[in-house]
Motif scaffolding. Structure first.
Motif, PDB file in Angstrom:
ATOM      1  N   ARG A 106      43.153  78.049 -29.574  1.00 36.83           N
ATOM      2  CA  ARG A 106      41.901  77.983 -28.761  1.00 36.83           C
ATOM      3  C   ARG A 106      40.990  78.729 -29.698  1.00 36.83           C
ATOM      4  N   LEU A 107      39.695  78.260 -29.487  1.00 38.44           N
ATOM      5  CA  LEU A 107      38.618  78.962 -30.487  1.00 38.44           C
ATOM      6  C   LEU A 107      37.738  79.574 -29.358  1.00 38.44           C
ATOM      7  N   LEU A 108      37.268  81.016 -29.546  1.00 36.17           N
ATOM      8  CA  LEU A 108      36.393  81.655 -28.846  1.00 36.17           C
ATOM      9  C   LEU A 108      35.200  81.965 -29.901  1.00 36.17           C
ATOM     10  N   VAL A 109      33.987  81.497 -29.613  1.00 42.76           N
ATOM     11  CA  VAL A 109      32.780  81.659 -30.293  1.00 42.76           C
ATOM     12  C   VAL A 109      31.949  82.456 -29.534  1.00 42.76           C
ATOM     13  N   GLY A 110      31.275  83.295 -30.271  1.00 45.61           N
ATOM     14  CA  GLY A 110      30.164  84.266 -29.725  1.00 45.61           C
ATOM     15  C   GLY A 110      28.906  83.659 -30.324  1.00 45.61           C
ATOM     16  N   ARG A 111      27.845  83.495 -29.588  1.00 42.93           N
ATOM     17  CA  ARG A 111      26.696  83.148 -30.270  1.00 42.93           C
ATOM     18  C   ARG A 111      25.467  84.228 -29.978  1.00 42.93           C
ATOM     19  N   ASP A 112      24.678  84.271 -31.051  1.00 50.99           N
ATOM     20  CA  ASP A 112      23.577  85.454 -30.687  1.00 50.99           C
ATOM     21  C   ASP A 112      22.522  84.759 -30.082  1.00 50.99           C
ATOM     22  N   GLU A 113      21.308  85.531 -29.816  1.00 51.48           N
ATOM     23  CA  GLU A 113      20.213  84.929 -29.209  1.00 51.48           C
ATOM     24  C   GLU A 113      19.572  83.885 -29.803  1.00 51.48           C
ATOM     25  N   ASP A 114      19.779  83.684 -31.199  1.00 56.04           N
ATOM     26  CA  ASP A 114      19.178  82.638 -31.802  1.00 56.04           C
ATOM     27  C   ASP A 114      20.205  81.267 -31.909  1.00 56.04           C
ATOM     28  N   GLY A 115      21.507  81.612 -31.079  1.00 50.84           N
ATOM     29  CA  GLY A 115      22.135  80.286 -31.167  1.00 50.84           C
ATOM     30  C   GLY A 115      23.185  80.449 -32.370  1.00 50.84           C
ATOM     31  N   GLU A 116      22.914  81.437 -33.312  1.00 53.52           N
ATOM     32  CA  GLU A 116      23.789  81.448 -34.399  1.00 53.52           C
ATOM     33  C   GLU A 116      25.187  81.990 -34.244  1.00 53.52           C
TER      34      GLU A 116
ATOM     35  N   ALA B 162      27.877  84.326 -34.329  1.00 52.93           N
ATOM     36  CA  ALA B 162      27.849  85.768 -34.712  1.00 52.93           C
ATOM     37  C   ALA B 162      29.415  86.248 -34.387  1.00 52.93           C
ATOM     38  N   ALA B 163      30.299  85.874 -33.726  1.00 56.88           N
ATOM     39  CA  ALA B 163      31.806  86.134 -33.589  1.00 56.88           C
ATOM     40  C   ALA B 163      32.567  85.175 -33.308  1.00 56.88           C
ATOM     41  N   THR B 164      33.702  85.293 -33.592  1.00 55.62           N
ATOM     42  CA  THR B 164      34.942  84.324 -33.211  1.00 55.62           C
ATOM     43  C   THR B 164      36.295  85.150 -33.019  1.00 55.62           C
ATOM     44  N   ALA B 165      37.271  84.366 -32.450  1.00 57.07           N
ATOM     45  CA  ALA B 165      38.440  84.647 -32.439  1.00 57.07           C
ATOM     46  C   ALA B 165      39.132  83.384 -32.173  1.00 57.07           C
ATOM     47  N   PHE B 166      40.387  83.544 -32.778  1.00 55.37           N
ATOM     48  CA  PHE B 166      41.278  82.088 -32.651  1.00 55.37           C
ATOM     49  C   PHE B 166      42.501  82.637 -31.794  1.00 55.37           C
TER      50      PHE B 166
END
Length: 178
Positions: free
Chosen positions: A61-71, A73-77
């Motif tokens: 499973r993929l967890l993605v973190g996005r910053d205020e610009d939608g880019e 910025a972070a991940t964890a698998f």
């Protein structure tokens, strides 16, 4: 502004490119995420593709973190165990926060979101991860509630003559854990 986290986002070329760039940037800033700097996005891409195959197979499973610009910025698998005796815990891999966002508490936010994501998976009672000794990552994970449960001295060879401990850490997900 805090990151926005999403578990199992719809995969697209933009997301693939964002994760690949993140991985290269984290590595080149000294992050211990499977490579030794310098590294290019092209060198990272095959490892990302391995994660993507595991996602397609339902093993990761993929967890993605996005910053205020939608880019990105972070991940964890989060990788599930195939073995019937180990299905009550999962592995956490490729935990990254972009260097431009470090020092803002986003790493702790990512780890809390990861624990929440793991709790949402039926039957998961703990998270295991490994980290490279000599980087301070074990202290960071410890501050997030993980406990060291094993250590292989010199288990990671960064370069000839530069062997680091391979540290195994565990976060139980029962009541009262972060």
């Amino acid at each position: 502004m805090p990151l926005t986290f999403e578990l199992d986002p719809m995969f697209s070329p933009a997301l693939r490119d964002g994760i690949t760039a993140l991985w290269a940037d984290v590595t080149n800033a000294g992050g211990a995420v499977g490579f030794v700097p310098p590294v290019t996005a092209e060198e990272v891409r095959p490892d990302l593709l391995k994660h993507l195959v595991a996602i397609e197979q339902g093993r990761t499973r993929l967890l993605v973190g996005r910053d205020e610009d939608g880019e990105v910025a972070a991940t964890a698998f989060l990788t599930l165990n195939d073995h019937r005796l180990l299905r009550h815990w999962l592995w956490l891999y490729t935990v990254m926060v972009h260097p431009r966002h470090q020092g803002k508490g986003y790493g702790r936010d990512l780890m809390a979101a990861t624990a929440d994501a793991a709790r949402s998976i039926e039957g998961i009672e703990a998270i295991r991860l490994t980290c490279r000794g000599g980087t301070g990552a074990d202290r960071f994970y410890g501050a997030c509630g993980y406990k060291e449960v094993g250590r292989i001295p010199g288990g990671i060879r960064v370069a000839p003559g530069d062997d680091r401990d391979d540290i195994v850490m565990l976060l139980p997900l029962g009541p009262g854990t972060p």
